[in-house]
Design an enzyme around this catalytic site. Structure first.
Site, PDB file in Angstrom:
ATOM      1  CB  SER A 129      -0.966   0.033   1.180  1.00 13.05           C
ATOM      2  OG  SER A 129      -0.248   0.194   2.389  1.00 13.05           O
ATOM      3  CE1 TYR A 148      -3.923  -1.652   1.152  1.00 14.27           C
ATOM      4  CE2 TYR A 148      -2.906  -2.954  -0.585  1.00 14.27           C
ATOM      5  CZ  TYR A 148      -3.130  -2.709   0.754  1.00 14.27           C
ATOM      6  OH  TYR A 148      -2.537  -3.508   1.694  1.00 14.27           O
ATOM      7  CB  ALA A 153       5.030  -0.135  -3.524  1.00 14.43           C
TER       8      ALA A 153
END
Length: 121
Positions: A25, A58, A75
């Site tokens: 996220s 997200y 990420a």
């Protein structure tokens, strides 16, 4: 027919942290989320201005006023602290909705303070 269009973006936010050991996220300061009309769990595209990376993740809510922009999990490998990124959300619109179409664009400075909010591309 539905059209995928820009819903909102936070333009040139500065990455403040990258947490490889979190479960994925992007953590975004709650004030920035509200300004960009982003929801917890909403899919966003991340565009790294410094290295050209583009990827999806997200949103999770960060502490209000912290100006936190933290990429989590896998990420975290795609950015560096201090990188400038563009956080983009899209939505689907019917052609009839496009006559009043006005996306939200949040411009921030190097400290992720809001400089301007526009409702145009």
């Amino acid at each position: 027919m539905k059209f995928d269009m820009l819903w909102s973006k936070i333009h040139r936010a500065t990455v403040t942290d990258a947490n490889l050991n979190y479960v994925g996220s992007i953590t975004i300061d709650e004030e920035l989320m509200e300004a960009a009309e982003l929801l917890v769990g909403q899919k966003v595209e991340i565009l790294d201005v410094n290295n050209g990376e583009r990827f999806s993740t997200y949103v999770i809510r960060g502490e209000r006023g912290s100006r936190e922009i933290c990429l989590n999990g896998a990420a975290a490998r795609k950015v560096a602290i201090g990188d400038k990124i563009i956080i983009v959300a899209y939505a689907q619109y019917d052609r009839s909705e496009l006559s009043s179409y006005k996306p939200t664009v949040v411009l921030v400075d190097e400290k992720n303070d809001i400089v301007q909010i526009k409702h145009e591309v």
